[in-house]
Design a protein around this motif. Structure first.
Motif, short mmCIF file in Angstrom:
data_model
loop_
_atom_site.label_atom_id
_atom_site.label_comp_id
_atom_site.label_asym_id
_atom_site.label_seq_id
_atom_site.Cartn_x
_atom_site.Cartn_y
_atom_site.Cartn_z
N TRP A 274 30.62 28.27 32.07
CA TRP A 274 30.67 28.47 33.53
C TRP A 274 31.65 29.57 33.91
CZ3 TRP A 274 30.78 22.47 34.04
CH2 TRP A 274 29.47 22.00 34.04
N VAL A 275 32.70 29.75 33.11
CA VAL A 275 33.62 30.87 33.36
C VAL A 275 32.85 32.19 33.32
CG1 VAL A 275 35.52 32.20 32.36
CG2 VAL A 275 35.72 29.73 32.58
N GLY A 276 32.04 32.38 32.28
CA GLY A 276 31.25 33.61 32.17
C GLY A 276 30.15 33.70 33.21
N LEU A 277 29.51 32.57 33.48
CA LEU A 277 28.41 32.53 34.46
C LEU A 277 28.91 32.93 35.84
CD1 LEU A 277 25.43 31.54 35.07
CD2 LEU A 277 26.49 29.37 35.69
N LEU A 278 29.98 32.31 36.30
CA LEU A 278 30.49 32.60 37.63
C LEU A 278 31.05 34.01 37.73
CD1 LEU A 278 32.24 29.18 38.40
CD2 LEU A 278 30.04 30.01 39.27
N SER A 279 31.59 34.52 36.63
CA SER A 279 32.11 35.89 36.63
C SER A 279 31.00 36.90 36.85
CB SER A 279 32.84 36.18 35.32
OG SER A 279 33.95 35.31 35.16
N GLY A 280 29.79 36.56 36.45
CA GLY A 280 28.65 37.44 36.67
C GLY A 280 28.23 37.56 38.11
N TRP A 281 28.74 36.69 38.97
CA TRP A 281 28.39 36.71 40.40
C TRP A 281 29.45 37.39 41.24
CZ3 TRP A 281 26.85 30.82 40.46
CH2 TRP A 281 25.63 30.67 39.78
N LEU A 282 30.49 37.94 40.61
CA LEU A 282 31.52 38.63 41.38
C LEU A 282 30.96 39.92 41.98
CD1 LEU A 282 34.58 38.28 38.96
CD2 LEU A 282 34.23 37.07 41.13
N PRO A 283 31.49 40.36 43.10
CA PRO A 283 31.03 41.64 43.69
C PRO A 283 31.38 42.81 42.78
CG PRO A 283 32.98 40.82 44.83
CD PRO A 283 32.53 39.72 43.93
N ARG A 284 30.50 43.81 42.75
CA ARG A 284 30.71 44.97 41.91
C ARG A 284 31.61 45.99 42.60
NH1 ARG A 284 29.52 41.75 39.06
NH2 ARG A 284 27.82 41.58 37.57
N LEU A 285 32.64 46.42 41.87
CA LEU A 285 33.59 47.41 42.39
C LEU A 285 33.64 48.61 41.47
CD1 LEU A 285 36.48 44.99 43.43
CD2 LEU A 285 34.73 45.97 44.90
N ASP A 286 32.49 49.04 40.94
CA ASP A 286 32.43 50.18 40.02
C ASP A 286 33.04 51.41 40.69
OD1 ASP A 286 31.02 48.25 38.77
OD2 ASP A 286 29.15 49.36 38.58
N GLY A 287 33.78 52.16 39.92
CA GLY A 287 34.40 53.38 40.42
C GLY A 287 35.76 53.16 41.06
N ARG A 288 36.20 51.94 41.14
CA ARG A 288 37.52 51.61 41.68
C ARG A 288 38.26 50.74 40.67
NH1 ARG A 288 35.44 49.41 47.40
NH2 ARG A 288 33.61 48.97 46.11
N PRO A 289 38.67 51.31 39.56
CA PRO A 289 39.21 50.52 38.45
C PRO A 289 40.44 49.69 38.80
CG PRO A 289 39.62 52.87 38.12
CD PRO A 289 38.67 52.76 39.27
N ARG A 290 41.33 50.22 39.63
CA ARG A 290 42.53 49.46 39.98
C ARG A 290 42.18 48.22 40.80
NH1 ARG A 290 47.11 54.07 41.56
NH2 ARG A 290 47.17 55.08 39.50
N LEU A 291 41.33 48.42 41.81
CA LEU A 291 40.91 47.30 42.63
C LEU A 291 40.12 46.30 41.80
CD1 LEU A 291 40.86 46.10 45.46
CD2 LEU A 291 38.79 47.45 45.93
N GLU A 292 39.31 46.81 40.88
CA GLU A 292 38.53 45.97 39.99
C GLU A 292 39.45 45.11 39.12
OE1 GLU A 292 34.29 47.12 38.06
OE2 GLU A 292 36.02 48.18 37.24
N ALA A 293 40.50 45.71 38.58
CA ALA A 293 41.44 44.98 37.73
C ALA A 293 42.16 43.89 38.52
CB ALA A 293 42.44 45.94 37.10
N VAL A 294 42.55 44.20 39.75
CA VAL A 294 43.23 43.20 40.59
C VAL A 294 42.29 42.04 40.91
CG1 VAL A 294 44.28 42.79 42.85
CG2 VAL A 294 44.87 44.85 41.56
N MET A 295 41.04 42.35 41.24
CA MET A 295 40.07 41.31 41.54
C MET A 295 39.85 40.40 40.33
SD MET A 295 36.00 41.59 42.51
CE MET A 295 35.60 42.09 40.82
N LEU A 296 39.64 41.00 39.16
CA LEU A 296 39.39 40.21 37.96
C LEU A 296 40.62 39.41 37.54
CD1 LEU A 296 37.28 42.83 35.98
CD2 LEU A 296 36.46 40.64 36.90
#
Length: 267
Positions: free
Chosen positions: A151-173
């Motif tokens: 379920w950890v992997g499953l739910l992570s697949g439903w996160l919003p995509r922030l491609d091209g914004r690596p810093r924001l992506e890292a903070v979200m994850l």
């Protein structure tokens, strides 16, 4: 492959994951509705049903693999990547750390985010199974650990995509990893908590006939006393690992994705 068959395969794959998740939720929650034998604790919790849950889960996951191959969501190369990452994640589980700290959630979160919920679910389930057979513990708790990691992997697949914004992506994850660190512990405690009742009841244990509010209050006390510190270490570890390593690992995973993925040709 006929393009008209793709929605069918997509629906079948989603149905398999839904069935696996519903069976998993039922396995966690049924002890609250079925009277349990007093004193059935520890290794005895779920001792009767765990082998069946394990077998059903493995069969459904293999069905999800076949369904993903048929639909084109996964191909032979990505299946090979799944196998490699499963082995890597199984070994990472053995990296020592304080309290509940573990590396085992890093790849399911990141792979679920990049490759989708099916890949993340399969990676979580299979890596926990492989790690158990490598010596990290086989028992009635195993299928419940597999489901929780899936379920950890499953739910992570439903996160919003922030491609091209690596810093924001890292903070979200990283923030997501923090939440999952606590969520995993909360869920895994439910695996055995309904079985912990004795003749002299405490205000931190469940007993048959309790209402929902009282059950939640008692579980909150039980969790705070027995597991909170353990889960703080896991959650903070997830946050720091993802904050530091999410960006480079995501670049690597996307490089594999571009190299190994192909679109299914329609007739």
């Amino acid at each position: 492959m006929d393009s008209r068959s793709l929605p069918v395969h997509k629906f079948l794959n989603a149905a398999i994951l839904a069935v696996a998740s519903l069976i998993g939720l039922g396995s966690f929650l049924y002890p609250f509705f079925v009277p349990q034998q007093e004193g059935a604790f520890g290794s005895m919790a779920h001792a009767q049903d765990a082998p069946l849950v394990f077998a059903v889960l493995v069969v459904l996951c293999l069905g999800a693999v076949l369904g993903s191959l048929a639909s084109g969501f996964l191909n032979a190369k990505l299946i090979a990547v799944l196998g490699i990452l499963t082995a890597v994640n199984a070994v990472l589980r053995g990296v020592p750390g304080p309290a509940g700290f573990t590396l085992v959630f890093l790849l399911p979160i990141l792979c679920g985010y990049v490759y989708g919920p099916t890949f993340g679910f399969l990676l979580g389930v299979f890596s926990l199974a492989v790690s158990a057979f490598l010596g990290f513990g086989i028992g009635p708790w195993l299928p419940y650990q597999m489901l929780s990691a899936g379920w950890v992997g499953l739910l992570s697949g439903w996160l919003p995509r922030l491609d091209g914004r690596p810093r924001l992506e890292a903070v979200m994850l990283a923030s997501w990893g923090l939440i999952l660190g606590f969520s995993f512990g909360v869920l895994m405690n439910i695996y055995f908590w309904p079985f912990v009742f004795t003749a002299s009841q405490s205000e931190m244990y469940w007993e048959p006939g309790l209402g929902l509010v009282e059950t939640l209050k008692r579980y909150a006390v039980f969790y705070a006393i027995t597991s909170l510190w353990w889960d703080i270490a896991r959650a903070v570890g997830n946050f720091l690992l993802l904050l530091l390593f999410a960006a480079p690992v995501l670049r690597l995973l996307r490089r594999f994705q571009r190299r190994f993925y192909f679109q299914v040709k329609t007739a």
